[in-house]
Write a protein that holds these residues in place. Structure first.
Motif, mmCIF file in Angstrom:
data_model
loop_
_atom_site.group_PDB
_atom_site.id
_atom_site.type_symbol
_atom_site.label_atom_id
_atom_site.label_comp_id
_atom_site.label_asym_id
_atom_site.label_seq_id
_atom_site.Cartn_x
_atom_site.Cartn_y
_atom_site.Cartn_z
ATOM 1 N N ILE A 1 0.796 -0.794 -0.015
ATOM 2 C CA ILE A 1 -0.341 0.477 0.073
ATOM 3 C C ILE A 1 0.715 0.695 0.285
ATOM 4 O O ILE A 1 1.062 2.603 -0.877
ATOM 5 C CB ILE A 1 -1.229 -0.041 1.120
ATOM 6 N N ALA B 1 2.613 1.674 -3.427
ATOM 7 C CA ALA B 1 1.503 2.448 -4.515
ATOM 8 C C ALA B 1 1.189 3.984 -4.142
ATOM 9 O O ALA B 1 0.813 4.546 -5.303
ATOM 10 C CB ALA B 1 0.033 1.312 -4.156
ATOM 11 N N GLU B 2 0.713 4.302 -2.890
ATOM 12 C CA GLU B 2 0.736 5.468 -2.693
ATOM 13 C C GLU B 2 1.499 6.465 -2.814
ATOM 14 O O GLU B 2 1.549 7.200 -3.804
ATOM 15 C CB GLU B 2 -0.121 5.024 -0.790
ATOM 16 N N LEU C 1 -4.274 0.467 -5.811
ATOM 17 C CA LEU C 1 -4.824 0.811 -4.378
ATOM 18 C C LEU C 1 -5.887 -0.310 -3.728
ATOM 19 O O LEU C 1 -6.349 -0.417 -2.311
ATOM 20 C CB LEU C 1 -5.106 1.731 -4.326
ATOM 21 N N LYS D 1 -5.830 -2.021 -0.383
ATOM 22 C CA LYS D 1 -6.735 -1.502 0.739
ATOM 23 C C LYS D 1 -8.115 -2.627 1.294
ATOM 24 O O LYS D 1 -8.264 -2.566 2.055
ATOM 25 C CB LYS D 1 -7.490 0.183 0.540
#
Length: 349
Positions: free
Chosen positions: A55, A58-59, A75, A79
């Motif tokens: 995560i 990816a952010e 994402l 999540k």
């Protein structure tokens, strides 16, 4: 909230045990057992850390025009997966009952209902035998007293295999049956009951028994007659004077009977100690699933409607024939899940 300092302690301990095993030093059997117990927890920790890292990566990619589209695609799935992985980790971190992996002693006795209760006790015995066979467990009857028409006055069985007590510990309590008895000529539905007790098998180190506290008697085995009745004084009855517990065994070998009776006695004394500790630990948790209150009516088997109801969690199933044939996993899984949810709530997870 996942306690990350605890995760670090568990991972460090696992790595230490792994190194000890590689070196072949220390108590290999004890190290191997702890290592195998920790492995699924460590694997769950690794999966949780990996999803969180994915995560984060990816952010970070969102600020890169070339990678933004890919990050936006990944994402949502990541999540959505995180809460599931986090819940699985919370379950893995729950304190374990140290007796879960042990073999168990199963005791069944008829309650109210006379001969019909004895017949139902026999039905429960066969139900647990079939469940044990389906799971690949070894099921050995070590003491049985029958009625003339095939019911059970009392039966004690020894069950060995993987996680026997963990699966069967929720079965302790009063099982109620509603049906037209074989002994009823008028077709009326009767209600009767049988009591089930599941005890984790005690090991020698759990309970120290003073020989001076025992009275050991040999006697002739009783039975319904026929060629299999024991005609020698090989049956053994052991009385534990301080507790008043009496156990018997009626195999053909007196030596084997003494061994069996002592094992049953150790297990019952160990169970008394566990019950005492549980009561002292939390008197207000008496109604909790798996509390072991043997006087609690836990389940009703309604034969005319083909319905089974577990009163502790409000579970009703319309598959009574399958249940009596040993298909208990749906019930046991639901009870285990409820017990886990209670523990999570108590820990504030």
């Amino acid at each position: 909230m996942i306690p990350e300092d605890r995760l670090h302690q568990i991972t460090s301990r696992f790595e230490y045990l792994e190194a000890q095993m590689a070196e072949g030093s220390g108590d290999i059997a004890a190290i191997g057992k702890e290592y195998s117990d920790l492995r699924p927890v460590v694997e769950q920790i690794a999966e949780w850390k990996q999803v969180r890292a994915d995560i984060s990566d990816a952010e970070a990619m969102l600020s890169d025009p070339e990678m933004r589209e890919l990050a936006l695609e990944e994402l949502p799935d990541l999540k959505a997966r995180l809460p599931k992985v986090e819940h699985a980790l919370q379950l893995a971190l729950l304190p374990r009952d140290t007796a879960d992996a042990r073999p168990a002693m199963l005791e069944i006795r008829p309650g109210t209902g006379g001969e019909e209760a004895a017949l139902f006790a026999g039905d429960l015995l066969r139900m647990y035998q079939r469940y044990s066979e389906a799971r690949g467990w070894r099921f050995e009857i070590i003491e049985e007293q029958s009625t003339e028409i095939g019911g059970i006055k009392e039966v004690v069985a020894h069950i060995t295999g993987t996680n026997v007590f963990a699966r069967l510990k929720y079965e302790s309590g009063v099982h109620r049956v509603q049906r037209v008895p074989e002994t009823e000529s008028g077709g009326r539905i009767h209600t009767s009951a049988a009591t089930v007790a599941v005890l984790p098998e005690a090991e020698d180190v759990d309970i120290q028994i003073n020989a001076n506290d025992l009275r050991i008697d040999t006697m002739r085995s009783s039975g319904a007659g026929g060629q299999h009745v024991n005609t020698t004084d090989s049956a053994v009855r052991i009385t534990h004077i301080p507790s008043g517990i009496v156990v018997t065994s009626s195999e053909k070998s007196q030596h084997r009977n003494r061994e069996i009776a002592m094992q049953v006695l150790r297990t019952r004394l160990f169970d008394m100690e566990r019950q005492k500790v549980d009561a002292e630990r939390s008197a207000n948790r008496k109604s909790q699933v798996g509390s072991g209150d043997r006087s609690e009516r836990i389940r009703t088997y309604n034969f005319p409607q083909g319905r089974l109801t577990d009163h502790r969690i409000g579970l009703t199933l319309y598959k009574l024939d399958a249940v009596m044939a040993g298909d208990l996993d749906d019930i046991i899984d639901a009870l285990a899940a409820d017990a886990q949810a209670t523990l999570l709530a108590e820990m504030g997870a």
